[in-house]
Design a protein around this motif. Sequence first.
Motif, PDB file in Angstrom:
ATOM      1  N   GLN A   1       0.830  -1.199   0.000  1.00  0.00           N
ATOM      2  CA  GLN A   1       0.000   0.000   0.000  1.00  0.00           C
ATOM      3  C   GLN A   1       0.870   1.256   0.000  1.00  0.00           C
ATOM      4  O   GLN A   1       0.570   2.224  -0.704  1.00  0.00           O
ATOM      5  N   MET A   2       1.961   1.237   0.762  1.00  0.00           N
ATOM      6  CA  MET A   2       2.865   2.387   0.783  1.00  0.00           C
ATOM      7  C   MET A   2       3.444   2.654  -0.600  1.00  0.00           C
ATOM      8  O   MET A   2       3.552   3.798  -1.041  1.00  0.00           O
ATOM      9  N   TRP A   3       3.838   1.588  -1.297  1.00  0.00           N
ATOM     10  CA  TRP A   3       4.401   1.740  -2.639  1.00  0.00           C
ATOM     11  C   TRP A   3       3.340   2.236  -3.614  1.00  0.00           C
ATOM     12  O   TRP A   3       3.599   3.119  -4.435  1.00  0.00           O
ATOM     13  N   LEU A   4       2.135   1.705  -3.521  1.00  0.00           N
ATOM     14  CA  LEU A   4       1.050   2.166  -4.393  1.00  0.00           C
ATOM     15  C   LEU A   4       0.788   3.648  -4.174  1.00  0.00           C
ATOM     16  O   LEU A   4       0.693   4.427  -5.132  1.00  0.00           O
ATOM     17  N   TYR A   5       0.665   4.065  -2.917  1.00  0.00           N
ATOM     18  CA  TYR A   5       0.387   5.469  -2.621  1.00  0.00           C
ATOM     19  C   TYR A   5       1.544   6.365  -3.069  1.00  0.00           C
ATOM     20  O   TYR A   5       1.333   7.507  -3.494  1.00  0.00           O
ATOM     21  N   THR A   6       2.770   5.852  -2.971  1.00  0.00           N
ATOM     22  CA  THR A   6       3.923   6.625  -3.432  1.00  0.00           C
ATOM     23  C   THR A   6       3.864   6.835  -4.941  1.00  0.00           C
ATOM     24  O   THR A   6       4.101   7.938  -5.448  1.00  0.00           O
ATOM     25  N   MET A   7       3.526   5.775  -5.685  1.00  0.00           N
ATOM     26  CA  MET A   7       3.408   5.900  -7.135  1.00  0.00           C
ATOM     27  C   MET A   7       2.279   6.846  -7.523  1.00  0.00           C
ATOM     28  O   MET A   7       2.421   7.676  -8.435  1.00  0.00           O
ATOM     29  N   LEU A   8       1.134   6.726  -6.841  1.00  0.00           N
ATOM     30  CA  LEU A   8      -0.004   7.582  -7.163  1.00  0.00           C
ATOM     31  C   LEU A   8       0.316   9.055  -6.895  1.00  0.00           C
ATOM     32  O   LEU A   8      -0.080   9.935  -7.662  1.00  0.00           O
ATOM     33  N   ALA A   9       1.026   9.318  -5.802  1.00  0.00           N
ATOM     34  CA  ALA A   9       1.413  10.697  -5.509  1.00  0.00           C
ATOM     35  C   ALA A   9       2.373  11.227  -6.568  1.00  0.00           C
ATOM     36  O   ALA A   9       2.331  12.409  -6.923  1.00  0.00           O
ATOM     37  N   ALA A  10       3.233  10.345  -7.089  1.00  0.00           N
ATOM     38  CA  ALA A  10       4.184  10.765  -8.122  1.00  0.00           C
ATOM     39  C   ALA A  10       3.474  11.073  -9.440  1.00  0.00           C
ATOM     40  O   ALA A  10       3.626  12.161  -9.999  1.00  0.00           O
ATOM     41  N   ILE A  11       2.693  10.125  -9.946  1.00  0.00           N
ATOM     42  CA  ILE A  11       2.060  10.349 -11.247  1.00  0.00           C
ATOM     43  C   ILE A  11       0.939  11.383 -11.161  1.00  0.00           C
ATOM     44  O   ILE A  11       0.583  12.007 -12.165  1.00  0.00           O
ATOM     45  N   GLY A  12       0.406  11.589  -9.958  1.00  0.00           N
ATOM     46  CA  GLY A  12      -0.610  12.617  -9.762  1.00  0.00           C
ATOM     47  C   GLY A  12      -0.025  13.981  -9.467  1.00  0.00           C
ATOM     48  O   GLY A  12      -0.772  14.952  -9.306  1.00  0.00           O
ATOM     49  N   GLU A  13       1.309  14.072  -9.416  1.00  0.00           N
ATOM     50  CA  GLU A  13       2.033  15.329  -9.197  1.00  0.00           C
ATOM     51  C   GLU A  13       1.619  16.015  -7.898  1.00  0.00           C
ATOM     52  O   GLU A  13       1.477  17.242  -7.836  1.00  0.00           O
ATOM     53  N   THR A  14       1.414  15.242  -6.827  1.00  0.00           N
ATOM     54  CA  THR A  14       1.037  15.849  -5.546  1.00  0.00           C
ATOM     55  C   THR A  14       2.226  16.059  -4.612  1.00  0.00           C
ATOM     56  O   THR A  14       2.110  16.798  -3.643  1.00  0.00           O
ATOM     57  N   PHE A  15       3.362  15.419  -4.888  1.00  0.00           N
ATOM     58  CA  PHE A  15       4.547  15.665  -4.066  1.00  0.00           C
ATOM     59  C   PHE A  15       4.986  17.116  -4.194  1.00  0.00           C
ATOM     60  O   PHE A  15       5.291  17.788  -3.221  1.00  0.00           O
ATOM     61  N   ASP A  16       5.054  17.588  -5.423  1.00  0.00           N
ATOM     62  CA  ASP A  16       5.486  18.953  -5.703  1.00  0.00           C
ATOM     63  C   ASP A  16       4.590  19.479  -6.815  1.00  0.00           C
ATOM     64  O   ASP A  16       4.815  19.169  -7.980  1.00  0.00           O
ATOM     65  N   PRO A  17       3.540  20.237  -6.480  1.00  0.00           N
ATOM     66  CA  PRO A  17       2.527  20.614  -7.471  1.00  0.00           C
ATOM     67  C   PRO A  17       2.951  21.698  -8.450  1.00  0.00           C
ATOM     68  O   PRO A  17       2.140  22.229  -9.185  1.00  0.00           O
ATOM     69  N   SER A  18       4.243  22.030  -8.497  1.00  0.00           N
ATOM     70  CA  SER A  18       4.696  23.120  -9.355  1.00  0.00           C
ATOM     71  C   SER A  18       4.403  22.960 -10.844  1.00  0.00           C
ATOM     72  O   SER A  18       4.343  23.949 -11.554  1.00  0.00           O
ATOM     73  N   PRO A  19       4.269  21.734 -11.391  1.00  0.00           N
ATOM     74  CA  PRO A  19       3.990  21.649 -12.834  1.00  0.00           C
ATOM     75  C   PRO A  19       2.727  22.384 -13.260  1.00  0.00           C
ATOM     76  O   PRO A  19       2.605  22.778 -14.409  1.00  0.00           O
ATOM     77  N   VAL A  20       1.781  22.564 -12.357  1.00  0.00           N
ATOM     78  CA  VAL A  20       0.545  23.241 -12.729  1.00  0.00           C
ATOM     79  C   VAL A  20       0.603  24.712 -12.332  1.00  0.00           C
ATOM     80  O   VAL A  20      -0.378  25.425 -12.420  1.00  0.00           O
ATOM     81  N   GLN A  21       1.791  25.166 -11.884  1.00  0.00           N
ATOM     82  CA  GLN A  21       1.970  26.555 -11.515  1.00  0.00           C
ATOM     83  C   GLN A  21       2.868  27.255 -12.527  1.00  0.00           C
ATOM     84  O   GLN A  21       3.303  26.667 -13.506  1.00  0.00           O
ATOM     85  N   SER A  22       3.128  28.516 -12.302  1.00  0.00           N
ATOM     86  CA  SER A  22       3.970  29.296 -13.197  1.00  0.00           C
ATOM     87  C   SER A  22       4.977  30.066 -12.368  1.00  0.00           C
ATOM     88  O   SER A  22       4.789  30.295 -11.172  1.00  0.00           O
TER      89      SER A  22
END
Length: 297
Positions: A183-204
Amino acid sequence: MASTLSGPALQASRAALSAALADQPESTTTAEESLEPGEIQEVDMQAQADGIRTVFSDPTNFNVKHPLFSPWTLWFDSPATKGRNLPQTPVSAFPQTPVPHTPGVAAAQGWMEDIKRVISFDSVEEFWGLYNNIIPPSQLPQKANYYLFKEGIIPAWEDEANKNGGKWSIQLPRDKNRNNIDQMWLYTMLAAIGETFDPSPVQSDGTGTPVKSLITGVIVSTRPQFYRLSIWTRLAPSATDEDGIRKRIEGVGKHFKTSVLGFAEGQKLGGPLATEVEFLSHKDSEKKGKSAKKIVV
């Protein structure tokens, strides 16, 4: 009115609408031709929505994909893959594809010879198709690793995207975490592909130029006595930290510890075979002893 959706979301919306319209039966007389003068055509939004099938409503016959912000690639290695051209790996259901020619490949050639590129994907549906067909970390052999990195970035320090960065990591005793590492690995992958670790890609950055995410990839490693989860970043704080990278790096670590792994922010995790959630630059990782500077959350 201009759309307020981000690029990927707008693409998904358009794809959904196209799929819904494609499912509607054809008629020899168009709706516009049947209107009386001055009559306004009504749109049956419910009928259109009924034609949309997502992976959440129909896992086998979906007709809409949800694109990710970035494409990703899964890599794998284990003792069985080292030095063998045709290894028997737990991800053999997927075709092996060649290692891309990125700037770091030549420098990391020896390291990359034993790592197998499994598959790339760029949508939510493809991710779940992959996840549901690979062996979870709890069942991997000892000394095996999964590497999930953004497409075009190899899981090596030498890659241009990684060489100035570092990694957050946590070490967890194997016997106490066998039941929750998946579950930890799944949540880590989801946070990565969902860009929630560092949300800067949707910022400017204020000039209209998107800011690159700090995250380049995530790793899970199985060892005889422990598991290790890692998040790699493209940058690491400098001595002066004039660009404020340390604050963003610390934000990644706190999100990893609390939202992904589920620990309390101030909770102490270190102990026998266990570490805190720690950040270390790749350059400091090469140093031995107390000279390496860690950030702990």
